[in-house]
Design an enzyme around this catalytic site. Structure first.
Site, mmCIF file in Angstrom:
data_model
loop_
_atom_site.group_PDB
_atom_site.id
_atom_site.type_symbol
_atom_site.label_atom_id
_atom_site.label_comp_id
_atom_site.label_asym_id
_atom_site.label_seq_id
_atom_site.Cartn_x
_atom_site.Cartn_y
_atom_site.Cartn_z
ATOM 1 N N LYS A 207 0.960 -1.189 -0.069
ATOM 2 C CA LYS A 207 -0.035 -0.067 0.049
ATOM 3 C C LYS A 207 0.827 1.297 0.089
ATOM 4 O O LYS A 207 0.652 2.180 -0.624
ATOM 5 C CB LYS A 207 -0.837 -0.015 1.180
ATOM 6 C CG LYS A 207 -1.962 0.961 1.309
ATOM 7 C CD LYS A 207 -2.822 0.892 2.423
ATOM 8 C CE LYS A 207 -3.432 2.204 2.998
ATOM 9 N NZ LYS A 207 -4.557 2.209 3.777
ATOM 10 N N GLU A 213 10.428 -4.673 4.481
ATOM 11 C CA GLU A 213 10.422 -6.279 4.091
ATOM 12 C C GLU A 213 10.128 -6.202 2.550
ATOM 13 O O GLU A 213 11.088 -7.021 1.752
ATOM 14 C CB GLU A 213 9.532 -7.042 4.739
ATOM 15 C CG GLU A 213 9.673 -7.223 6.280
ATOM 16 C CD GLU A 213 9.193 -6.012 7.172
ATOM 17 O OE1 GLU A 213 8.846 -4.683 6.620
ATOM 18 O OE2 GLU A 213 8.820 -6.231 8.514
ATOM 19 N N GLY A 269 -4.904 -2.101 5.226
ATOM 20 C CA GLY A 269 -4.197 -3.041 4.491
ATOM 21 C C GLY A 269 -4.890 -4.434 4.969
ATOM 22 O O GLY A 269 -4.862 -5.209 3.933
ATOM 23 N N ARG A 270 -5.307 -4.636 6.116
ATOM 24 C CA ARG A 270 -5.843 -5.917 6.577
ATOM 25 C C ARG A 270 -7.117 -6.193 5.884
ATOM 26 O O ARG A 270 -7.724 -7.338 6.305
ATOM 27 C CB ARG A 270 -5.653 -6.359 8.085
ATOM 28 C CG ARG A 270 -6.295 -5.006 8.666
ATOM 29 C CD ARG A 270 -6.019 -4.973 10.328
ATOM 30 N NE ARG A 270 -6.520 -3.799 10.973
ATOM 31 C CZ ARG A 270 -5.863 -2.677 11.253
ATOM 32 N NH1 ARG A 270 -4.543 -2.646 10.706
ATOM 33 N NH2 ARG A 270 -6.319 -1.626 11.779
ATOM 34 N N GLU A 355 -4.602 -6.612 15.079
ATOM 35 C CA GLU A 355 -4.044 -5.350 14.671
ATOM 36 C C GLU A 355 -5.414 -4.270 14.716
ATOM 37 O O GLU A 355 -5.010 -3.118 14.718
ATOM 38 C CB GLU A 355 -3.496 -5.283 13.035
ATOM 39 C CG GLU A 355 -2.506 -4.138 12.544
ATOM 40 C CD GLU A 355 -1.922 -4.483 11.530
ATOM 41 O OE1 GLU A 355 -0.525 -4.735 11.612
ATOM 42 O OE2 GLU A 355 -2.306 -4.076 10.443
ATOM 43 N N HIS A 386 -4.521 -33.142 18.165
ATOM 44 C CA HIS A 386 -3.202 -33.983 18.710
ATOM 45 C C HIS A 386 -2.249 -32.996 19.102
ATOM 46 O O HIS A 386 -0.990 -33.502 19.443
ATOM 47 C CB HIS A 386 -2.800 -34.728 17.453
ATOM 48 C CG HIS A 386 -3.853 -35.885 16.844
ATOM 49 N ND1 HIS A 386 -3.943 -37.210 17.307
ATOM 50 C CD2 HIS A 386 -4.629 -35.565 16.156
ATOM 51 C CE1 HIS A 386 -5.011 -37.633 16.939
ATOM 52 N NE2 HIS A 386 -5.436 -36.970 16.092
HETATM 53 O O1 F6P Z 1 3.264 -3.063 9.820
HETATM 54 C C1 F6P Z 1 1.981 -3.133 9.770
HETATM 55 C C2 F6P Z 1 1.387 -2.960 8.319
HETATM 56 O O2 F6P Z 1 1.384 -1.413 8.122
HETATM 57 C C3 F6P Z 1 -0.039 -3.502 8.042
HETATM 58 O O3 F6P Z 1 -0.928 -2.845 8.513
HETATM 59 C C4 F6P Z 1 0.138 -3.563 6.499
HETATM 60 O O4 F6P Z 1 -0.996 -4.592 6.286
HETATM 61 C C5 F6P Z 1 1.690 -4.250 6.401
HETATM 62 O O5 F6P Z 1 2.195 -3.335 7.383
HETATM 63 C C6 F6P Z 1 1.979 -3.804 4.905
HETATM 64 O O6 F6P Z 1 2.057 -2.473 4.640
HETATM 65 P P1 F6P Z 1 2.049 -2.178 3.095
HETATM 66 O O7 F6P Z 1 1.015 -2.583 2.286
HETATM 67 O O8 F6P Z 1 2.073 -0.704 3.047
HETATM 68 O O9 F6P Z 1 3.370 -2.661 2.598
#
Ligand code: F6P
Length: 551
Positions: A207, A213, A269-270, A355, A386
């Site tokens: 987003k 990452e 995002g979620r 979140e 299990h």
């Molecule tokens: O670190 C949390 C967060 O902001 C989430 O809310 C979001 O889904 C995720 O990181 C990824 O964010 P982006 O889509 O901006 O990479």
């Protein structure tokens, strides 16, 4: 939305019910009411919810419904769905429901109807998905795409990854679809290990297009592709597309504007699976199945907005959650899908729920004096049986559980499904009714073993049962959970659509990163400093992505 004074006061009428019911047993509740299973069940779309194995009775349930009335859950839902800026700490509307609205719907954000834009993007996604699926979209050396690798994290990963697994039986099996999220290079390296770059399409989903990452993985993937293909003309253009709200950052990365699928800051995002973030899923299952999923989501949106509270499946799930979390001392909530396709659902709901409602201040910024979001966890059945079911049956903690199952399997092989479902029904029965010491003793159990083999029962469960896992029933289920979370956020009086709590760790990581390769003293607390020093002494030099990266 109302900024209510104190949930404490609103919970008062419920406390007496909770005290009364804490002294009773599900066995008694069933014994006195032969109609209980019918009374405490509801049908919504493809889903049947039996909530009779909960520690509630009619007066308690009525009091919970009153709580929802007083919190004006219905008014809050309508505010959200018409585009009011209810995400006040970020100054945004919250309109994931617009992502699955029909073409002729009108939903305005700042006076502009957003539905035409939503459908324009869906149409572009459909066109692109068809081109990849049919082999018309080719890599830079002319080979068709065989591998689709989504690079994203959090909401830009969990939704499509979970849904891809859920709807795998609708997917085009000639395509391999993978999801890389972790900044640990192992994730990317192991994913790309057996892939040919000529046949690989990367979808960079973010987003913000700044997430560490995702951007690190995307840069490494680009290095891998260019390193393996040489600097072939148009390599990035044919092998990278992006999903983002940030066109300029996407362009800066080198992805052409026509290869970017946009969404909007009013999509959290979620809550973004139904937006362009669903592109890898659409490529996998095809636009028609994707639209059937959206219709399922939309069906549940309407149900949530229109059904009376007492017949409103998400509201009922939300209220039962409040019951255990705020009145009966439960700390966690288990989600137990009895379907291997839904194996990632608990992980997805961890983000959606924790979140959203893992908050400690109310909408006026005051520290709350009541519990907010629970810890969500779970595994598919029967695996969990299990592993951790021992604690569910005989431990000292109350763990309300959602059991999710289907009458028909997508893989009707032998008697597997009957066996699976026999366990599904058996577990909720055992959790509710247990086995008394008298019965255990009467079975001839040695007296010293009787306490060990006694099952107290009285452990609450919801059963969610549908005929079959389809794109539509799946969409309905996910929307039901979204609205359950919303209902609870309204009652807890917290802002469910921000996530400031993830920021501090990110900031500190940015500060620590250069310290890991520097020789100057780290400037943290004694514990963190010592750990950083120890790491520095032992770390290995990095390998550049293009040279030695994945593979
Ligand atoms: O670190 C949390 C967060 O902001 C989430 O809310 C979001 O889904 C995720 O990181 C990824 O964010 P982006 O889509 O901006 O990479």
């Amino acid at each position: 939305m109302k900024n209510r004074r104190s949930l404490d006061r609103e919970l008062r009428p419920l406390r007496e019910h909770a005290r009364r019911l804490a002294r009773t047993h599900l066995r008694d509740l069933f014994a006195v009411d032969p109609d209980r299973a019918r009374r405490f069940s509801v049908e919504a779309g493809d889903w049947f919810l039996d909530y009779s194995k909960n520690l509630i009775d009619e007066p308690a349930f009525r009091a919970l419904l009153d709580l929802a009335e007083r919190a004006d859950v219905r008014g809050a839902a309508s505010e959200m769905m018409r585009g009011a800026p209810i995400n006040r700490t970020e100054g945004r509307a919250v309109l994931h429901t617009a992502l699955r609205a029909p073409r002729d719907a009108v939903i305005r954000v700042n006076g502009r109807n957003v539905v035409p834009e939503v459908h324009a993007v869906l149409d572009r996604m459909a066109d692109f998905a068809w081109r990849v699926r049919s082999g018309e979209w080719r890599g830079c050396t002319g080979r068709p795409i065989r591998n689709v690798v989504n690079i994203g994290i959090g909401g830009s990963d969990l939704g499509p990854a979970m849904a891809y697994q859920a709807l795998k039986s609708w997917s085009d099996r000639r395509l391999r679809v993978e999801f890389v999220s972790n900044i640990d290079a192992t994730h990317l390296a192991e994913t790309l290990r057996d892939m040919e770059p000529e046949e690989t399409l990367f979808i960079v989903a973010s987003k913000t297009f700044t997430t560490e990452e995702t951007m690190t993985n995307a840069r490494t993937a680009r290095g891998w592709l260019l390193g393996r293909l040489g600097q072939a003309d148009g390599a990035v253009a044919r092998h990278f597309v992006a999903i983002s709200t940030q066109a300029d950052r996407v362009a800066e990365f080198g992805i052409a504007r026509e290869n970017m699928f946009p969404f909007w800051d009013w999509v959290g995002g979620r809550y973004s699976l139904c937006s362009a973030i669903g592109l890898p899923l659409m490529i996998a299952i095809g636009p028609e199945s994707f639209r059937a999923m959206l219709d399922g989501f939309h069906w549940m949106d309407r149900h949530f907005a229109e059904a009376p509270l007492e017949a409103n499946l998400p509201v009922i799930l939300g209220l039962l959650g409040i019951w255990y979390n705020n009145l009966l001392g439960a700390q966690t909530h288990a989600v137990l899908p009895y379907d291997q396709y839904l194996a990632r659902l608990p992980a997805y709901l961890q983000q959606a729920d924790m979140e959203s409602n893992g908050k400690r201040v109310d909408r006026l910024g005051r520290v709350v004096r009541w519990q907010t979001g629970p810890i969500i966890w779970g595994e598919p059945g029967t695996n969990g049986q299990h592993a951790f079911f021992q604690l569910l049956h005989q431990g000292t903690k109350v763990v309300p559980c959602d059991f999710i199952g289907f009458c028909r399997s997508r893989n009707p092989i032998g008697d597997h499904h009957d066996r699976l479902m026999a366990n599904f029904f058996a577990q909720t029965e055992a959790l509710a009714f247990g086995r008394t010491a008298e019965v255990v003793a009467a079975e001839g159990t040695p007296p010293e073993l009787v306490p060990h083999r006694t099952f107290p029962g009285n452990r609450p469960t919801n059963t969610l049962l549908a005929d079959e896992l389809t794109p539509s029933s799946f969409g309905q289920l996910i929307a039901a959970y979204e609205h359950k979370i919303f209902t609870q956020g309204v009652i807890w009086n917290v802002y469910s659509f921000d996530q400031w709590g993830v920021e501090l760790g990110k900031q500190l990581a940015r500060r620590i990163l250069p310290e890991l390769s520097s020789s100057s003293e780290p400037a943290h607390d004694a514990s963190t400093n010592a750990l950083i020093r120890r790491y520095r002494e032992r770390r290995a030099p990095a390998v550049p992505p293009a040279a030695g990266g994945p593979r």
